[in-house]
Design an enzyme around this catalytic site. Structure first.
Site, PDB file in Angstrom:
ATOM      1  CB  THR A  12     -40.107 -23.826   1.902  1.00  0.00           C
ATOM      2  OG1 THR A  12     -40.702 -22.755   0.780  1.00  0.00           O
ATOM      3  CG2 THR A  12     -39.834 -25.186   0.868  1.00  0.00           C
ATOM      4  CG  ASP A  56     -45.761 -18.542   1.400  1.00  0.00           C
ATOM      5  OD1 ASP A  56     -45.771 -19.360   0.397  1.00  0.00           O
ATOM      6  OD2 ASP A  56     -45.235 -17.414   1.413  1.00  0.00           O
ATOM      7  CB  SER A  57     -42.598 -15.863   5.224  1.00  0.00           C
ATOM      8  OG  SER A  57     -41.734 -15.816   3.879  1.00  0.00           O
ATOM      9  CB  SER A  58     -45.876 -14.050   0.588  1.00  0.00           C
ATOM     10  OG  SER A  58     -44.412 -14.636   0.131  1.00  0.00           O
ATOM     11  CG  ASP A  89     -40.578 -16.066  -0.245  1.00  0.00           C
ATOM     12  OD1 ASP A  89     -39.581 -16.544  -0.697  1.00  0.00           O
ATOM     13  OD2 ASP A  89     -41.960 -16.373  -0.858  1.00  0.00           O
ATOM     14  CB  CYS A 276     -25.830  -0.428  -4.430  1.00  0.00           C
ATOM     15  SG  CYS A 276     -25.483   0.607  -5.850  1.00  0.00           S
TER      16      CYS A 276
HETATM   17  N1  ASP Z   1     -42.790 -19.083   0.096  1.00  0.00           N
HETATM   18  C1  ASP Z   1     -42.144 -19.623   1.074  1.00  0.00           C
HETATM   19  C2  ASP Z   1     -42.238 -18.557   2.327  1.00  0.00           C
HETATM   20  O1  ASP Z   1     -41.650 -17.698   2.550  1.00  0.00           O
HETATM   21  C3  ASP Z   1     -40.923 -19.699   0.695  1.00  0.00           C
HETATM   22  C4  ASP Z   1     -39.695 -20.263   1.688  1.00  0.00           C
HETATM   23  O2  ASP Z   1     -40.093 -20.816   2.767  1.00  0.00           O
HETATM   24  O3  ASP Z   1     -38.642 -20.298   1.354  1.00  0.00           O
HETATM   25  O4  ASP Z   1     -42.934 -18.796   3.092  1.00  0.00           O
END
Ligand code: ASP
Length: 339
Positions: A12, A56-58, A89, A276
């Site tokens: 982001t 995007d880190s996903s 992420d 947890c």
């Molecule tokens: N979807 C974004 C990512 O992980 C969210 C972020 O950067 O905070 O790349």
């Protein structure tokens, strides 16, 4: 003059909003830097390397972790510290993975990102990036103040392999429930040296290989025999992260224990971590975990889920035997688990 290398992977922090669709998309590093003229005020030299295509880190994969680690390894002697700009992420996975890949690290590797893009009026990106640079260049007695992989986010510095993304919207997106923060940023930076990793003098070693033949089995009341049977019969499976209740407890139903025994006979490693966020697995404390030690389930103690996954993938990528991997899982390799 100190020298810092910024590695821009995406997230982001460097995204812009598509005017037509409103969707956030990555943009390039130079455009990102234009938004932070303050960076020129640092009394250290700052260089940067960017992923060809910021992501995007996903979309992060183990091969991307290896790319980041390789960049750090190749540039290790040229710089005093490293800042990795990364989506939040999966930042905790990358931080954990980097901690295992970079053996004998004696310089700071600080990951940061933001919840709002750098161009947004209320962005958290500037503070996060500027302070991460300051931490990466901080010295104590002429040596790096933080010689480890850490995450800086919203005024707190966390050990990378102890951290987790715990909020999807708050600026304070990360926490490390089982380990104290390494530093806090107020008017000045307050480091807590007693909890910061102690570097050794050995040369940096790069461990770039991962084996992703692992699965996660998150228990819930009513989970079916069929589901567990399917998981333990995944072809070529090497390990399972078993997410149990409370202090490492699970059902005592015979079919459940029998399936775990069957998996262990097939040399599948079963690593028990708790659902947890805080606290530790304590096998044998309750009757509902008393079979685990006997049948060979490995206690993951107070490891985060992110560390359990990346530590298994890292250890399975080495030449270690099944028994050696089980031993290493119980030991702290990079401060990731209570010994
Ligand atoms: N979807 C974004 C990512 O992980 C969210 C972020 O950067 O905070 O790349």
């Amino acid at each position: 003059m100190d020298s810092i290398l910024i590695i821009y992977t995406g997230g982001t922090i460097g995204m812009v909003r598509d005017e037509e669709t409103g969707v956030l998309k990555s943009f390039d590093f130079d455009s990102l830097m234009i938004e932070i003229p303050e960076i020129k005020k640092f009394k250290c030299s700052i260089e940067s390397i960017s992923f060809n295509e910021p992501i995007d880190s996903s979309n992060m994969q183990p091969k991307n972790w290896s790319t980041i680690a390789q960049i750090i390894y190749d540039n290790y002697n040229k710089h005093d510290g490293f800042v990795v700009l990364h989506g939040s992420d999966t930042m905790a996975y990358t931080a954990s993975a980097l901690s295992f890949m970079l053996e004998n690290l004696s310089k700071p590797v600080i990951l940061t990102g933001s919840q709002l893009p750098i161009g947004d009026v209320r962005t958290d990106a500037k503070e996060n990036l500027l302070t991460a640079i300051e931490i990466a260049s901080a010295k104590k007695d002429g040596k790096a103040a933080v010689p480890e992989v850490a995450i800086y986010f919203e005024y707190d510095l966390y050990r990378g392999n102890r951290s987790t993304k715990s909020h999807a919207e708050d600026f304070e997106a990360f926490s490390s429930p089982n380990y104290p923060v390494l530093a806090q940023a107020g008017v000045s930076l307050k480091f807590s040296p007693s909890v910061i990793y102690k570097a050794n003098d050995k040369p940096l070693k790069l461990n770039p290989h991962f084996n992703n033949n692992i699965a996660t089995l998150k228990l819930f009341p009513g989970i079916s025999e069929q589901q567990i049977f399917s998981i333990i019969n995944i072809p070529n499976l090497k390990a399972i992260v078993l997410e149990t209740f409370g202090a490492g407890n699970a059902s005592t139903q015979i079919w459940f224990i029998d399936l775990l025994i069957e998996a262990i006979k097939k040399r599948i490693i079963i690593l028990n971590i708790s659902q947890c966020e805080g606290g530790s697995v304590d096998q044998g404390k309750y009757e509902t975990s008393s079979a685990f030690d006997k049948i060979g389930v490995v206690s993951g103690k107070d490891m985060t889920y992110e560390t359990a996954v990346t530590k298994l993938m890292y250890l399975l990528g080495t030449e270690l035997s099944n028994e050696e991997i089980k031993e290493s899982l119980q030991q702290s390799l990079r401060g990731e688990v209570l010994e």
